[in-house]
Structures are given as C-alpha cells and as structure tokens.
Write an enzyme that holds these catalytic residues in place. Structure first.
Site, mmCIF file in Angstrom:
data_model
loop_
_atom_site.group_PDB
_atom_site.id
_atom_site.type_symbol
_atom_site.label_atom_id
_atom_site.label_comp_id
_atom_site.label_asym_id
_atom_site.label_seq_id
_atom_site.Cartn_x
_atom_site.Cartn_y
_atom_site.Cartn_z
ATOM 1 C CB SER A 141 55.264 184.266 51.762
ATOM 2 O OG SER A 141 55.177 183.096 52.532
ATOM 3 C CE1 TYR A 166 59.860 186.608 55.134
ATOM 4 C CE2 TYR A 166 58.255 184.876 55.591
ATOM 5 C CZ TYR A 166 59.059 185.568 54.699
ATOM 6 O OH TYR A 166 59.045 185.217 53.373
ATOM 7 C CE LYS A 170 58.349 188.280 52.134
ATOM 8 N NZ LYS A 170 59.154 188.933 51.130
#
Ligand code: NAD
Ligand code: WQD
Length: 368
Positions: A141, A166, A170
């Site tokens: 992302s 979150y 990643k």
C-alpha cells in the site's frame, strides 16, 4: 452457446497455470480473479469470509462463465493451509490479498491485525518453500510512504514511520518477504503498492462491499448519493492544497487488477531476479472536493456534504509516480476517473436493486 463452448474449452485445458488467490472474494481480489480467468489462468481462491460474502463467486461466474474453486480457510492457519496445498499441488504463484485493512479499527484493535496479516504472511512464505510454489505477488500500500516530502512518490521514496498498526503490518510484511526471498533464491516476488483503489467492475456484478459505516471516501460518497447516509463529512479544508482538502491518487479497480496479471506474467516468465516493487497509481492527484464534483458530473446525482474537522492520521497529499510500472510491467491505467465513479454508482444501484427484490420476495413468501 459461446459461453458453453468456452466452459468446455476451459474444462479440458490441462496446461493452464494454477494460481492461488488468497482473499480472492474481497474487493480487489474478486476483480483480479475475473482478470486472471479471462487471461486463461486456473484460479483457486482461499478466503475465510471475514470481510466478504460467498455470493461474490456468483458475480465472478456471471462475468466469466467460470466458477473458480473456493476453500473457506484462514490462511494464517498453517496446518489447514498445509493440508490444502498438499491436495492442490502444482500451484505456480500466490497472489496474497488476504488481510485486515481498516486503518481506524487497527488503531483500536492492533493485535488481530498483527496476528492476521503477519501470521498469514509467514505461514504462506514457509508453505511456499515446502510446496515448491515459486512466485508471490503481495498487496502492499501507498500507506508505507506516510507523508512523503516530495511528490509524486516513486519506489525509492523513503518509507516513513507507519501511521497505524495496519500500515505497520504492510511495512513489516514487505520486510519479511524481502528477507525470505533474499535467503531463498528459488522464491521470487513482486510487491505492489496500491494507491487509492475505487470503482467496480463495469458489469456491476462485483464491487466494494464495506461492512457498516464506510471509512473510505468513495463508498461514503456513493452511499450518501443513494440516501443511505445523510451527509458526507469532508475531513479538513485547511490543508496546504489548492482547495484546502486532501489529495489522493484514485485508481480504477479493474486497471489495478490488470496490473496483477502483468506482474504475474513477469514472474512466471522468469524475469524477476529476486524481488521487485511497483507503485500502482494513475500519477494524478485529486482533492476530496474535486472528487465529489466529478462524481456529481458523472452520475448527475447530488452529494450533500459539509466541512468537518481533520481526521486524525490523514496525510495532506500523496500521488504516485507510476513510471516504473508503466515501463517494466508495460501497464498503465486506462479508465477515466468519471467512468470509475460511475461504475461505483452503478454497483451501488445494482446492490440496492438486489436487496429490494430479496425483500419483496421475502414479503411475498411471508404473506402467502
Ligand atoms: P477486502 O477486505 O475486500 O479483501 C480481503 C479479503 O481477505 C476478504 O475477502 C477477507 O475475507 C479475506 N481475509 C482476510 N483475512 C484472511 C485470512 N486470514 N485468511 C483468509 N482470508 C482472509 O480488502 P481489499 O480492499 O480487497 O484489499 C485487498 C488487499 O489489498 C489487502 O491486503 C489490503 O491491505 C490491500 N490494500 C487495499 C487497499 C484499499 O484501499 N482497498 C489499498 C492498498 C492495499
Ligand atoms: C481519502 C480522503 C479523507 C472519508 C486509505 C488507507 C490507506 C489505503 C487506502 C490500504 C482523505 C477523506 C474520507 C470521509 C473524507 N488502504 N474523507 N470523508 O485514507 O487515503 O487511504 O485507503 O492500504 O492505507 O488509509 O483513503 O478513502 O479513507 O480517504 O473527507 O467520509 O477522503 O480525509 O483525505 P485514505 P480514504
């Protein structure tokens, strides 16, 4: 007839490359499954339905005429995945979408995010070695860049401290993959850093299905236009941008799905030495207010909105430099922002029509 003929051909083609898609019933996964099937791959989906619905398979089948194989497994469950892979030998690549992705929720409940996203990643990398699966495409992302100092961001832009658990998953997954692939020359991988995926398949048979109140802008706009939400709150109009609202790079989900095919082919063709990373975006920044205007122009539907305070953790502006993907993957975005927003609207209307006819059917049954 054409559909039946295609099904026959597909059933009896034995030389198709087999691809495992984790999270293949989710938003980006389902669109990628469609593109994979239409590109002649055999697809196997693993999804635990934690953020998706089994009916998505019907949508995929309606578009492609093929019902992909599906197993309801949690891919952080090493034992279950091991058993599953033993029964499905010969997989050429894994496209790993399965993850929890709600930024705000990850701040409130960080541990499920670390367990799910990192646990799945480690299990899959170990199992790729055991089951001799050579290739991995990973959903990363633009969140890994945080607020970059210079725009647009290319793949060498420094990675900033993660803004959320979150985002941290990643970054950590990218590091774990890099270490695992560096240590094992039989494994190859491509990390795809998505910017802001939006829209739906032009057929309106699949799209984004947020649970509860949407956190993301386009699902919120679409639900407000449909009258499900009263008003959109525009989070902050005092940013250092031309109209004061935040800027993002919104990318059509089918364009994004097609980039996975390009990445996969590059891996299968043996063109990746170890690991490569690509930004997937349009290269254009759009502000929140511009996006609302474009939605209204594309659909002819008004979106009531009001200005609201800034949302904690938002960055001011980010958009991609997608030149590496343009050159090396020979991929670029094709669908305009207007058509993308229209596809999101058509998907919303299709979903509401389906729900209404299910309700009518239920009422009819309970009356009779
Ligand atoms: P999504 O929630 O729609 O899809 C994820 C799918 O994975 C869901 O179907 C869910 O049920 C499944 N899943 C989650 N954990 C699982 C597990 N342990 N085992 C099996 N299945 C599991 O999300 P999406 O928007 O399609 O995102 C796909 C990937 O792309 C994610 O990794 C996400 O972090 C990443 N990504 C998404 C965006 C975005 O804005 N949508 C942007 C950048 C990156
Ligand atoms: C876009 C803009 C909001 C909702 C998220 C994740 C990121 C990545 C992509 C996965 C922002 C504004 C939003 C609303 C608003 N996902 N907004 N009113 O935050 O850029 O990125 O999805 O990896 O990690 O953080 O996307 O759609 O939430 O917001 O004004 O009701 O819209 O402030 O400026 P974001 P978003």
């Amino acid at each position: 007839m054409a559909g039946r003929f295609r099904k026959f051909i597909d059933k009896f083609s034995f030389n198709k490359e087999k691809i495992l898609v984790t999270g293949g019933l989710g938003y980006i996964g389902s669109h990628t499954v469609v593109e994979l099937i239409q590109s002649g791959f055999e697809v196997i989906i693993v999804d635990n339905l934690s953020n998706s619905n089994i009916d998505v398979i019907k949508g995929i089948e309606k578009i492609t005429d093929i019902k992909p194989k599906f197993e309801n497994i949690d891919c952080s469950d090493y034992v279950a995945m091991d058993k599953f892979l033993s029964k499905n030998e010969g997989i050429q690549a894994i496209i790993h979408f399965a993850a929890l992705k709600a930024v705000g929720d990850s701040v409130k409940r960080p541990l499920p995010y670390y367990r799910n996203n990192i646990g799945s990643m480690i299990a899959l990398l170990e199992l790729m070695q055991t089951h001799k699966i050579p290739n991995l495409v990973f959903s990363s992302s633009c969140t890994v860049y945080g607020q970059a100092d210079k725009m647009p961001v290319n793949e060498n832009t420094p990675i900033k401290l993660a803004q959320s658990p979150y985002g941290n998953t990643k970054q950590i997954c990218e590091e774990i993959i890099t270490d695992a692939l560096t240590a094992n020359s039989t494994l190859k991988g491509i990390l795809l850093r998505y910017f802001n995926p939006i829209g739906a398949h032009p057929s309106a048979y699949i799209g984004e299905n947020p649970n509860g109140v949407p956190e993301n802008l386009v699902p919120y706009i679409v639900q407000t236009a449909a009258g499900i939400r009263e008003k959109l709150s525009v989070f902050g109009n005092d940013y250092n941008t031309p109209d004061g609202t935040c800027i993002r790079d919104y990318i059509n989900v089918v364009d994004l799905a097609q980039a996975h095919i390009a990445a996969l082919k590059r891996l299968i063709d043996g063109k990746v030495e170890s690991i490569e990373v690509f930004n997937l975006g349009t290269g254009e920044g759009t502000s929140v207010l511009e996006l609302i205007n474009k939605f209204e122009q594309a659909t002819g539907v008004k979106v009531p909105y009001e200005m609201a305070p800034r949302r904690a953790g938002d960055i001011e502006a980010i958009w991609a430099d997608p030149q590496r993907a343009n050159k090396i993957l020979k991929w670029k975005t094709e669908v305009s922002l207007e058509d993308t927003l229209l596809s999101a609207w058509n998907w919303q209307r299709y979903t509401m029509d389906k729900e209404n006819s299910a309700k009518r059917h239920f009422n009819f049954l309970s009356m009779s």
